[in-house]
Design a protein around this motif. Structure first.
Motif, PDB file in Angstrom:
ATOM      1  N   PHE A 140      12.737   4.316   6.872  1.00  0.00           N
ATOM      2  CA  PHE A 140      12.043   4.663   5.764  1.00  0.00           C
ATOM      3  C   PHE A 140      13.469   5.598   5.101  1.00  0.00           C
ATOM      4  O   PHE A 140      12.820   5.127   3.393  1.00  0.00           O
ATOM      5  CB  PHE A 140      11.012   5.497   5.780  1.00  0.00           C
ATOM      6  N   VAL A 141      13.865   6.516   5.273  1.00  0.00           N
ATOM      7  CA  VAL A 141      15.001   7.844   4.597  1.00  0.00           C
ATOM      8  C   VAL A 141      16.166   6.612   3.801  1.00  0.00           C
ATOM      9  O   VAL A 141      16.589   6.661   3.298  1.00  0.00           O
ATOM     10  CB  VAL A 141      15.202   9.155   5.534  1.00  0.00           C
ATOM     11  N   ILE A 142      16.868   5.732   5.048  1.00  0.00           N
ATOM     12  CA  ILE A 142      17.987   4.679   5.293  1.00  0.00           C
ATOM     13  C   ILE A 142      17.406   4.225   3.375  1.00  0.00           C
ATOM     14  O   ILE A 142      17.965   3.675   2.765  1.00  0.00           O
ATOM     15  CB  ILE A 142      18.421   4.102   6.111  1.00  0.00           C
ATOM     16  N   ILE A 143      15.907   3.152   3.798  1.00  0.00           N
ATOM     17  CA  ILE A 143      15.430   2.431   2.847  1.00  0.00           C
ATOM     18  C   ILE A 143      15.684   3.157   1.174  1.00  0.00           C
ATOM     19  O   ILE A 143      15.999   2.075  -0.112  1.00  0.00           O
ATOM     20  CB  ILE A 143      14.361   0.947   2.900  1.00  0.00           C
ATOM     21  N   HIS A 188      10.497   0.914  -4.335  1.00  0.00           N
ATOM     22  CA  HIS A 188      11.063   1.289  -5.702  1.00  0.00           C
ATOM     23  C   HIS A 188      10.436   2.060  -6.928  1.00  0.00           C
ATOM     24  O   HIS A 188      11.030   2.267  -7.446  1.00  0.00           O
ATOM     25  CB  HIS A 188      11.787   0.324  -5.465  1.00  0.00           C
ATOM     26  N   ALA A 189       9.036   1.653  -6.573  1.00  0.00           N
ATOM     27  CA  ALA A 189       8.420   1.963  -7.660  1.00  0.00           C
ATOM     28  C   ALA A 189       7.397   3.075  -7.482  1.00  0.00           C
ATOM     29  O   ALA A 189       6.915   3.645  -8.242  1.00  0.00           O
ATOM     30  CB  ALA A 189       7.270   0.635  -7.798  1.00  0.00           C
ATOM     31  N   GLY A 190       8.071   3.914  -6.620  1.00  0.00           N
ATOM     32  CA  GLY A 190       7.774   5.890  -6.621  1.00  0.00           C
ATOM     33  C   GLY A 190       6.558   5.616  -4.741  1.00  0.00           C
ATOM     34  O   GLY A 190       6.331   7.342  -5.415  1.00  0.00           O
ATOM     35  N   MET A 191       6.214   4.760  -4.248  1.00  0.00           N
ATOM     36  CA  MET A 191       5.908   4.911  -2.896  1.00  0.00           C
ATOM     37  C   MET A 191       7.246   5.820  -2.136  1.00  0.00           C
ATOM     38  O   MET A 191       8.312   5.298  -1.742  1.00  0.00           O
ATOM     39  CB  MET A 191       5.503   4.251  -2.698  1.00  0.00           C
ATOM     40  N   PRO A 192       6.440   6.826  -1.621  1.00  0.00           N
ATOM     41  CA  PRO A 192       7.908   8.361  -1.018  1.00  0.00           C
ATOM     42  C   PRO A 192       7.832   7.658   0.785  1.00  0.00           C
ATOM     43  O   PRO A 192       6.869   6.447   1.238  1.00  0.00           O
ATOM     44  CB  PRO A 192       7.089   9.601  -0.667  1.00  0.00           C
ATOM     45  N   ALA A 193       8.746   7.514   0.970  1.00  0.00           N
ATOM     46  CA  ALA A 193       9.515   7.291   2.224  1.00  0.00           C
ATOM     47  C   ALA A 193       8.722   7.551   3.395  1.00  0.00           C
ATOM     48  O   ALA A 193       7.870   6.223   3.970  1.00  0.00           O
ATOM     49  CB  ALA A 193      10.872   7.569   2.545  1.00  0.00           C
ATOM     50  N   GLY A 194       7.881   8.802   3.682  1.00  0.00           N
ATOM     51  CA  GLY A 194       7.115   9.471   4.796  1.00  0.00           C
ATOM     52  C   GLY A 194       5.557   8.883   4.386  1.00  0.00           C
ATOM     53  O   GLY A 194       5.693   7.645   5.665  1.00  0.00           O
ATOM     54  N   LEU A 195       5.315   8.887   3.427  1.00  0.00           N
ATOM     55  CA  LEU A 195       3.801   7.938   3.211  1.00  0.00           C
ATOM     56  C   LEU A 195       3.766   6.550   3.181  1.00  0.00           C
ATOM     57  O   LEU A 195       2.820   5.956   3.882  1.00  0.00           O
ATOM     58  CB  LEU A 195       3.314   8.184   1.714  1.00  0.00           C
ATOM     59  N   GLY A 209      25.708   3.114   0.311  1.00  0.00           N
ATOM     60  CA  GLY A 209      24.582   1.903   0.460  1.00  0.00           C
ATOM     61  C   GLY A 209      24.983   0.623   1.150  1.00  0.00           C
ATOM     62  O   GLY A 209      24.534   0.167   2.201  1.00  0.00           O
ATOM     63  N   LEU A 210      26.461   0.858   1.906  1.00  0.00           N
ATOM     64  CA  LEU A 210      27.253  -0.220   3.126  1.00  0.00           C
ATOM     65  C   LEU A 210      26.368   0.100   4.191  1.00  0.00           C
ATOM     66  O   LEU A 210      25.640  -1.046   4.458  1.00  0.00           O
ATOM     67  CB  LEU A 210      28.701   0.013   2.501  1.00  0.00           C
ATOM     68  N   GLY A 211      26.319   1.686   4.219  1.00  0.00           N
ATOM     69  CA  GLY A 211      25.894   2.270   4.878  1.00  0.00           C
ATOM     70  C   GLY A 211      24.427   1.685   5.623  1.00  0.00           C
ATOM     71  O   GLY A 211      23.633   1.732   7.012  1.00  0.00           O
ATOM     72  N   ALA A 212      23.637   2.145   4.760  1.00  0.00           N
ATOM     73  CA  ALA A 212      22.060   1.771   4.637  1.00  0.00           C
ATOM     74  C   ALA A 212      22.274   0.102   4.805  1.00  0.00           C
ATOM     75  O   ALA A 212      20.904  -0.311   6.053  1.00  0.00           O
ATOM     76  CB  ALA A 212      21.094   1.879   3.383  1.00  0.00           C
ATOM     77  N   ILE A 213      21.763  -0.663   4.378  1.00  0.00           N
ATOM     78  CA  ILE A 213      22.261  -2.199   5.126  1.00  0.00           C
ATOM     79  C   ILE A 213      22.683  -1.945   6.183  1.00  0.00           C
ATOM     80  O   ILE A 213      22.258  -2.776   6.943  1.00  0.00           O
ATOM     81  CB  ILE A 213      23.591  -3.026   4.109  1.00  0.00           C
ATOM     82  N   VAL A 214      23.582  -1.894   7.027  1.00  0.00           N
ATOM     83  CA  VAL A 214      24.066  -2.324   8.132  1.00  0.00           C
ATOM     84  C   VAL A 214      23.244  -1.128   9.434  1.00  0.00           C
ATOM     85  O   VAL A 214      22.777  -2.088   9.953  1.00  0.00           O
ATOM     86  CB  VAL A 214      25.647  -1.219   8.688  1.00  0.00           C
ATOM     87  N   TYR A 215      22.514  -0.379   8.198  1.00  0.00           N
ATOM     88  CA  TYR A 215      21.779   0.611   9.421  1.00  0.00           C
ATOM     89  C   TYR A 215      19.968  -0.276   9.395  1.00  0.00           C
ATOM     90  O   TYR A 215      19.659  -0.566  10.676  1.00  0.00           O
ATOM     91  CB  TYR A 215      20.674   2.024   8.470  1.00  0.00           C
ATOM     92  N   VAL A 216      19.512  -0.428   8.622  1.00  0.00           N
ATOM     93  CA  VAL A 216      18.179  -1.415   7.788  1.00  0.00           C
ATOM     94  C   VAL A 216      18.847  -3.075   8.801  1.00  0.00           C
ATOM     95  O   VAL A 216      17.210  -3.230   9.595  1.00  0.00           O
ATOM     96  CB  VAL A 216      17.886  -1.494   6.440  1.00  0.00           C
ATOM     97  N   GLY A 217      20.056  -3.247   8.765  1.00  0.00           N
ATOM     98  CA  GLY A 217      19.150  -4.435   9.664  1.00  0.00           C
ATOM     99  C   GLY A 217      20.392  -4.595  11.015  1.00  0.00           C
ATOM    100  O   GLY A 217      19.371  -5.421  11.867  1.00  0.00           O
ATOM    101  N   LEU A 218      21.482  -3.941  11.412  1.00  0.00           N
ATOM    102  CA  LEU A 218      21.707  -3.917  12.697  1.00  0.00           C
ATOM    103  C   LEU A 218      20.638  -3.315  13.363  1.00  0.00           C
ATOM    104  O   LEU A 218      20.221  -3.186  14.641  1.00  0.00           O
ATOM    105  CB  LEU A 218      23.002  -4.232  13.031  1.00  0.00           C
ATOM    106  N   ALA A 219      20.270  -1.495  13.180  1.00  0.00           N
ATOM    107  CA  ALA A 219      19.894  -0.545  14.005  1.00  0.00           C
ATOM    108  C   ALA A 219      18.549  -1.179  14.209  1.00  0.00           C
ATOM    109  O   ALA A 219      17.148  -1.132  14.763  1.00  0.00           O
ATOM    110  CB  ALA A 219      20.389   0.790  13.229  1.00  0.00           C
TER     111      ALA A 219
END
Length: 312
Positions: A20-23, A81-88, A207-217
């Motif tokens: 969620f932090v990576i997102i 994107h609209a403001g919902m915190p990652a943790g919540l 940005g590239l790292g975020a794509i790789v993390y959420v996709g592959l990891a």
């Protein structure tokens, strides 16, 4: 569970919680629908050319790909994107357990036991507390989008049960091939070609790292590892580790993003975790000593509910 497999379960929960932090990082670099499309494209390509289609009907691949990939993750990314915190978000999304039970009762005629109903009720109270807290402290629309994502996740869980794919890796790769084009089309319509082209032209290492993390990891590793655990052990032995996802999610958001946790949000987290934990216990576990959980050989079907980390 063996110590090695306990470590694997905790690792998967940590990967999904940090997701969620990576997102959040990815949404700082891409429009939400484009980011979601890229996330699934990384999973599907080029793997789909080397991995055979799972032995399930096309309608299930298309249905889960659209409901899980386009609707669930599209709404989650839009909500954050609209403001919902990652943790919540990591916490509220766990309400999928409630909606999975409701869809299973309506579509599969499954009737939850009284203990599970109580647990789901406690989790719903926690979500209500979080909603009230969010209504006071931030945009309620973003909260509603994440709740809607949890509803879509619950439906996709039931669809996956009906599909019963025999191989988690092939299933994930082929399901991930469905969302990119619809999401890209929606991105062009909603976010605009100029915003998409600018994000791709100005792509950063983060940005590239975020794509790789959420996709592959998060998606590929997390789902396949969790499915392996659920095929190897009783679900009641594995499922409680999913309760660590919001723990890792909220703590990583606090450490890395500086998100604070209000007292109502903390109470909501405890209620949701306690409620879902109660649903994960075997029937009658609170009335007496639990049965000894034993390792069992792998079975060729997926778990009743799609694991939380694809989450995100």
């Amino acid at each position: 569970m063996s110590p090695r497999h306990i470590g694997l379960a905790v690792l998967v929960a940590a990967v999904w919680g940090l997701n969620f932090v990576i997102i959040h990082v990815g949404l700082e670099n891409f429009p939400p629908l484009l980011f979601c499309a890229l996330r699934f494209a990384v999973v599907a390509l080029p793997a789909i050319f080397f991995v055979r289609r799972p032995a399930v009907a096309w309608r299930w691949i298309l249905a889960v790909g659209l409901v899980l990939g386009v609707v669930k993750f599209g709404l989650l990314f839009l909500g954050m994107h609209a403001g919902m915190p990652a943790g919540l978000s990591s916490l509220v999304l766990q309400s999928q357990a409630v909606f999975t039970a409701l869809f299973a009762a309506a579509l599969l005629r499954e009737r939850p036991a009284g203990q599970r109903i109580i647990g789901l009720g406690i989790a719903l109270v926690g979500i209500a507390v979080a909603a009230v807290d969010r209504g006071v402290g931030g945009p309620i629309g973003a909260f509603v989008l994440v709740i809607a994502a949890a509803v879509a996740w619950g439906l996709s869980n039931v669809l996956t049960r009906k599909a019963a794919p025999p191989d988690a890796l092939r299933w994930m790769v082929w399901v991930s091939a469905v969302p990119p084009l619809p999401l890209l089309g929606l991105s062009l319509l909603v976010e605009g070609p100029s915003a998409d082209l600018r994000a791709l032209r100005e792509i950063t290492p983060a940005g590239l790292g975020a794509i790789v993390y959420v996709g592959l990891a998060s998606t590929l590793f997390g789902f396949v590892a969790w499915s392996f655990l659920l095929r190897t052990y009783d679900a009641t032995a594995v499922a409680p580790y999913s309760l660590l996802v919001p723990v890792f999610g909220m703590s990583s958001a606090w450490l890395l993003l500086g998100e604070s946790v209000s007292l109502p949000a903390g109470c909501a987290a405890l209620l949701v975790i306690a409620g879902i934990g109660l649903t994960a216990l075997p029937p009658g576990a609170l009335a007496g000593p639990g049965r000894r959980l034993r390792m069992r050989p792998p079975r060729p079907s997926v778990p009743a509910a799609v694991p939380p980390g694809r989450t995100g």
